[in-house]
Design an enzyme around this catalytic site. Structure first.
Site: not given
Ligand code: HEM
Ligand code: CU
Lengths: 195, 653
Positions: B68, B78, B82, B86, B109, B130, B141, B148, B151, B155, B207, B210, B217, B290, B292, B294, B305, B321, B365, B368, B425-427
Site C-alpha cells: 500500500y 504522479r 500534476d 499547474m 487539476f 495494516n 494478523d 485484506n 482490498s 485499490t 476501502t 478495509t 481486528t 467531509h 473523508e 477526518y 500522538s 481526553s 481539535t 488535542k 486552506h485545504f492544502h
Molecule cells: C505537494 C504539493 C502540492 C501542491 C504544490 C499542490 C498544488 C495544487 C494546485 C496548484 C491546485 C489547483 C488549484 C486551483 O484550482 O487553482 C491543487 C488542487 C488540489 N489539490 Fe493540491 N497540491 C499539493 C498537494 C496536495 C495534496 C497532498 C493533496 C491531498 C491529499 C491535494 C489535494 C488537492 C485537491 C483535492 C485539489 C482540488 C482539485 C480540484 O480543483 O478539483 N494537493 N493543488
Molecule cells: Cu467539510
C-alpha cells in the site's frame, strides 16, 4: 491438512459473523441513501407516469408474500442445520431458492413491463430513483440466490459442520435484511400510491 | 448516444491516443516507460517468482501494508508532477496561454485532486494501519487476511485505471468533486468522467472492506489485557477512521453510481431536465466528503500522538481526553457536510447551524493540540525527523485551523468560496495535517519494517524543504484569494497576481526538493543499511508493543502473545525490568497460506472498470464473472492455513 481445533474455528466464525454485521450496517446506510434519494425525487415525474399509473397491487402482494415466506423457510433451513439434519436443510434451502427466484421473476416481469410502456429508468427522475432502488434490492436478492446455491453444493460435498452452519447463519441474516429492506420498499415506494 | 460503439472494442478507437497535446503525450510515454521499466527490471533480476510468492499473492498484513505504501509513494510523485505543472502554468499564463491547452489543464487539476485524495492519502493511511495496528494490539494478523489482500488489489486496480487514463483516452475535466451538471453527459461526453467514476468506485469498494476488517481486528483480536482504554492512540484513531469508512463510503458509492447511471444509461438523477436534482449530488458527495477528511486526518493525529510521546520520552498527556476528542470529532464529522456549499442557497438559518457545527469541531481539535503540547512540556525532546514533522505540523496547523474557522462563517465564505483562499486552506490542513503525519509515521516505523533506520540527515533536509516549500507555495494563495483570484484558472489578465504565483511556483520547486530528499534518504539508508541496523527492535526507546518484537518481525509477529497489564505496557516493563508475561499457547501456530484470489479480483476489477469506461460490455461482464468465480471457488477451499514453528526459517515462507 492441519485441522484447526473447534475452539479456533468457533472464534474465527464469531469474527466473521461480527464482520458480516458490520457489512450489513454499511449496506443499510447505502439503502437509506437510496430511499432518501427516492423521497427527494418522488414528485419529479417530468410529465411521465407516476407509481399509481404503473403499479399493480396483485403483483406486489404476490412478490411480498413470496419474499416473506422465503424468510421463514430459510430460518427453517438454518434450524435444521443447527440440529444436524442435512436432508431437511437442503430441502428448505431449495424451497427458499425457488421462492426467491419467483420473487425475482415477478420483479423482472414488472420492470420490463414498465420499460415496454415507455416508463423506463430514463423517462424521469422519479423512475430513475425507483428503478435504482428496486433494482439494487433485486441485485442483492440475486446475489443471495447465487450464495444459497453455492451453499447447497457445499452442504452436499462437506456435510454439516460448524463452518457450514456459520455460513448458513450469515446467509440467513442477509436474507432477513433483504426482507426488511423490501418492507421499506413496500411501504415507502408502493403503498403510498395505492392510498 | 452519438458515438460509434463496436461490439468488440466499445468506443475505443485510435483517437484515444494522447496526440492532442505534446505534454500529455510525454506524460503517457513516461507512464509507459515506468511500467515497462519495472517489468524489464524484474525480469532482468530474475525475481518474478520471489515477487509473486513473496508479495503479490501474500496475505501477510505487513507485506500488504508495505505494498500500500509503495503504491502511495508512486502516486505521490504522479500527483506532485500534476501540481508543479499547474504551478508552472499559472506562473507563466499572464495574458497568454501558458504551455498547456485549457482542456489539458482541467484534466490536470482533476487528476491531481483525485490522485492525492484517493490514491496517495488513502493507500498511505491504509498501509500504515495494516502494518502497525496488528503489532500494536499484540495480534498475529488482521481478522480477514484474504479480504485484506482483495482490498489492496481493488485499490491497485483503481490506481491502475487512473494511470492508464493518461495513455488511453483522457481523464475527467470536472474537478475532483465531479459536480453535475458539468460532469453530465451533455456537457462532458467522452470517457474522462467515466474514468474518474470507475477508478474511485472500485477502490472505494476495497476501502469499505478495509474498514470492516479493521473494526473486527481491533475489537476482536487484541492481546489479553489490552483493554480499550489501554490501546495505543494510533490504534484508537484507526478504529474511529474505520467506523467512519463504513458509514461514509456508501454515500460515495451511491453518488458515483448514480452519476454513472445518468451518463451511461441515460437516467435523470442529476440532469438539468426530466426531473433531475443536482443538489442531491452535492448532498450525497459531501456526506461522504467531509467525513473523508477526518478518515484521513484522524490516523495522522494518532501518529503525532505516538511520535510526541516517544520522542518526548514521556507518557502521552491526557490520554482519555485524546480518546474522547477523537470519538467526538468522528461523530461531529457527519453533521457539517453542508458547509461545502453554503453558497448554493440553503438559506441563512441552515447555513448558520452548519457554520456553528463546523466551528464546534475546532474544540476537540484544540484539546488535542494542548495535549500534545503538555506532553512535550518538560520532556526530554529528541528532534529526530518524525518529531520535526510533528512540530512542523503543530505550527502550520494553527494557521490552517484559523482560516478554516473564517471560512465557516457563511458571509466570509460567500466572498472566498471559489477562490484560491479555499485552495490554500485545504492544502494547509491536508499537507501538514495528513501528509506530514504519514511521513512522520513512515520514518518512525520504517526501522520496524525493514530492520534498519532511515538516514537522519536526509530526513531533516526533506522536512525543511517540505516546510519552507509549503509556506512559499500556499501562503501566497491566501493573499491571492483575498485579491479575488478564482481557483482553477488556466490564464488570467491581472498583472498583480503574477509575482505571487511565481513565488508559489518556487515553493513547489522546494517541495520537489523535499521529495527528492525522501528518495535520497531511502537510497542512502539502503546503501548504509549495515551501519544503520536496528539490532534491538526498539531503536527509539518506544512505548508500545510493536517495539517489543524484533525488526523486522517474524511472519507470525509474536512468538508468544504478550499479556498486557497497563497502557504503554512495554515501556513499563522496560522501567520495572519485569518482562511482559505471555499467554500460554494452546493451539498450533497457524498462518494463512498465500492466495491468488487478491490479484485475480484486482484484475477482474480493472476489467470491469475499463469495460465500463469504454462500453466494452463483454469485458465488463467477463470481469464480473471472474470475480464471482474466484470468490465462490475460494469458498470451497478449506485448507487455507499452514503450521509454523517459531524460531524456524521465517525466510522460507
Ligand atoms: C505537494 C504539493 C502540492 C501542491 C504544490 C499542490 C498544488 C495544487 C494546485 C496548484 C491546485 C489547483 C488549484 C486551483 O484550482 O487553482 C491543487 C488542487 C488540489 N489539490 Fe493540491 N497540491 C499539493 C498537494 C496536495 C495534496 C497532498 C493533496 C491531498 C491529499 C491535494 C489535494 C488537492 C485537491 C483535492 C485539489 C482540488 C482539485 C480540484 O480543483 O478539483 N494537493 N493543488
Ligand atoms: Cu467539510
Amino acid at each position: 491438512m492441519i485441522a484447526a481445533s473447534d475452539k479456533v474455528e468457533e472464534q474465527i466464525d464469531e469474527e466473521t459473523e461480527f464482520g458480516f454485521w458490520l457489512y450489513l450496517m454499511s449496506d443499510a446506510v447505502l439503502f437509506s441513501l437510496l430511499f432518501g434519494t427516492f423521497a427527494v425525487m418522488s414528485s419529479n415525474l417530468a410529465g411521465g407516469p407516476g407509481g399509481s399509473a404503473l403499479f399493480d397491487m396483485k403483483n406486489l402482494a404476490t412478490q411480498t408474500a413470496l419474499l416473506l415466506v422465503s424468510s421463514l423457510t430459510i430460518a427453517l433451513a438454518h434450524h435444521a442445520a443447527h440440529t444436524g439434519h442435512l436432508a431437511r436443510t437442503l430441502g428448505w434451502l431449495v424451497v427458499t431458492c425457488l421462492l426467491g427466484a419467483g420473487f425475482l421473476g415477478l420483479e423482472i416481469k414488472e420492470l420490463s413491463g414498465f420499460v415496454a410502456q415507455d416508463a423506463g429508468p430514463g423517462r424521469s427522475g422519479y423512475l430513475s430513483a425507483f428503478f435504482t432502488l428496486v433494482g439494487t434490492h433485486g441485485l442483492h436478492v440475486t446475489a443471495g440466490l447465487i450464495w444459497a446455491m453455492t451453499l447447497i453444493a457445499q452442504f452436499l460435498i462437506k456435510g454439516i459442520g460448524l463452518r457450514m452452519t456459520s455460513r448458513l447463519y450469515r446467509l440467513t441474516l442477509f436474507w432477513h435484511f433483504l426482507d426488511i429492506v423490501w418492507i421499506g420498499v413496500f411501504s415507502l415506494v408502493y403503498l403510498p400510491e395505492f392510498l | 448516444m452519438t458515438e460509434n460503439v463496436s461490439l468488440l472494442f466499445g468506443r475505443l478507437g485510435p483517437d484515444a491516443l494522447p496526440f492532442y497535446s505534446w505534454v500529455a503525450f510525454s506524460g503517457a510515454l513516461v507512464t509507459l516507460a515506468g511500467g515497462l521499466g519495472f517489468l524489464i527490471l524484474v525480469t532482468w533480476l530474475g525475481q518474478w517468482r520471489a515477487l509473486w510468492t513473496g508479495w503479490l499473492t501474500s496475505v501477510d498484513h505487513k507485506r500488504i501494508g508495505i505494498m500500500y505504501i509503495v503504491l502511495a509513494l508512486i502516486m505521490l510523485v504522479r500527483g506532485f508532477v500534476d501540481a508543479i505543472m499547474m504551478r508552472l502554468q499559472q506562473a507563466m499564463a499572464l495574458n497568454s496561454d501558458g504551455y498547456l491547452p485549457p482542456e489539458h489543464f482541467e484534466q490536470i487539476f482533476s487528476s491531481h485532486g483525485t490522485i492525492m485524495i484517493f490514491f496517495m492519502a488513502m493507500p498511505f493511511m491504509t498501509g500504515l494501519l495494516n502494518y502497525i495496528i496488528p503489532l500494536q494490539i499484540g495480534s498475529r494478523d488482521v481478522a480477514f487476511p484474504v479480504l485484506n489482500a482483495i482490498s489492496f488489489w481493488l485499490t491497485a486496480a483503481g490506481a491502475g485505471l487512473m494511470l492508464i487514463s493518461l495513455v488511453i483516452g483522457r481523464f475527467s475535466t470536472a474537478g475532483w468533486t465531479g459536480y453535475p451538471p458539468y460532469s453530465g453527459v451533455e456537457f462532458t461526453p467522452g470517457v474522462g468522467v467515466d474514468y474518474w467514476i470507475w477508478s474511485i468506485l472500485i477502490s472505494g469498494v476495497g476501502t469499505t472492506m478495509t474498514g470492516i476488517n479493521f473494526i473486527v481486528t481491533i475489537l476482536r483480536k487484541r492481546a489479553p489485557g489490552m483493554l480499550l482504554m489501554r490501546m495505543p492512540m494510533f490504534t484508537w484513531t484507526g478504529l474511529c477512521s474505520s467506523v467512519l469508512i463504513i458509514f461514509a463510503f456508501p454515500a460515495l458509492t451511491v453518488s458515483t453510481v448514480m452519476l454513472a447511471l445518468d451518463r451511461t444509461l441515460g437516467m435523470h438523477f442529476f440532469t438539468n431536465d426530466s426531473g433531475g436534482n443536482m443538489m442531491n449530488y452535492m448532498n450525497l458527495f459531501w456526506i461522504w466528503g467531509h467525513p473523508e477528511v477526518y478518515i484521513l486526518v484522524l490516523p495522522a493525529f494518532g501518529i503525532f500522538s505516538e511520535v510526541v510521546a516517544t520522542f518526548s520520552s514521556k507518557r502521552l498527556f491526557g490520554y482519555p481526553s485524546l480518546v474522547y476528542a477523537t470519538t467526538v470529532i468522528a461523530i461531529l464529522s457527519f453533521t457539517v457536510w453542508l458547509h461545502h456549499f453554503f453558497t448554493m442557497g440553503a438559506g441563512a438559518n441552515v447555513n448558520a447551524i452548519f457554520g456553528i457545527a463546523t466551528m464546534v469541531i475546532a474544540v476537540p481539535t484544540g484539546v488535542k493540540v494542548f495535549d500534545w503540547l503538555f506532553t512535550m512540556f518538560r520532556g526530554r525532546i529528541r528532534f529526530e525527523p518524525p518529531m520535526k514533522f510533528t512540530i512542523g505540523f503543530m505550527c502550520l496547523f494553527v494557521i490552517g485551523g484559523m482560516s478554516g474557522v473564517l471560512l465557516a462563517i457563511p458571509p466570509i465564505n460567500y466572498s472566498t468560496h471559489n477562490t484560491t483562499f479555499l485552495v490554500a486552506h485545504f492544502h494547509n490542513m491536508i499537507i501538514p495535517g495528513v501528509l506530514f503525519g504519514y511521513l512522520a509515521g513512515y520514518m518512525y516505523w520504517f526501522p520496524k519494517a525493514f530492520g534498519f533506520q532511515l538516514d537522519r540527515k536526509w530526513g531533516s533536509r526533506s522536512f525543511w524543504f517540505w516546510l519552507v516549500g509549503f509556506l512559499l507555495a500556499f501562503m501566497p494563495l491566501y493573499a491571492l484569494g483575498l485579491m479575488g483570484m478564482p481557483r482553477r484558472m488556466e490564464t488570467y489578465g491581472n498583472p498583480e497576481w503574477q509575482p505571487l504565483l511565481i513565488v508559489a511556483f518556487i515553493g513547489a520547486c522546494l517541495i520537489l526538493l523535499g521529495i527528492v530528499s525522501l528518495v535520497m534518504q531511502l537510497w542512502v539508508s539502503i546503501k548504509q543499511r549495515d551501519a544503520l541496523k536496528d539490532t534491538t527492535g526498539d531503536p527509539w526507546d518506544g512505548r508500545t508493543l510493536e517495539w517489543s518484537i524484533p525488526s523486522p518481525p517474524p511472519v507470525w509477529n509474536f512468538d508468544s502473545v504478550p499479556v498486557v497489564t497497563a497502557r504503554d505496557a512495554f515501556h513499563e516493563s522496560k522501567i520495572t525490568g519485569v518482562v511482559l508475561s505471555v499467554a500460554p499457547e494452546e493451539e498450533p501456530l497457524l498462518i494463512p497460506r498465500n492466495s491468488t484470489v487478491g490479484p485475480i479480483i484486482g484484475a477482474a476489477g480493472f476489467c470491469v472498470g475499463f469495460g465500463a469506461v469504454w462500453f466494452i460490455w463483454w469485458l465488463m461482464f467477463a470481469g464480473l464473472a471472474l470475480a464471482i468465480a474466484a470468490i465462490i471457488g475460494r469458498s470451497f477451499f478449506d485448507d487455507t492455513e499452514v503450521e509454523v514453528f517459531p524460531g524456524e526459517g521465517a525466510e522460507s515462507i
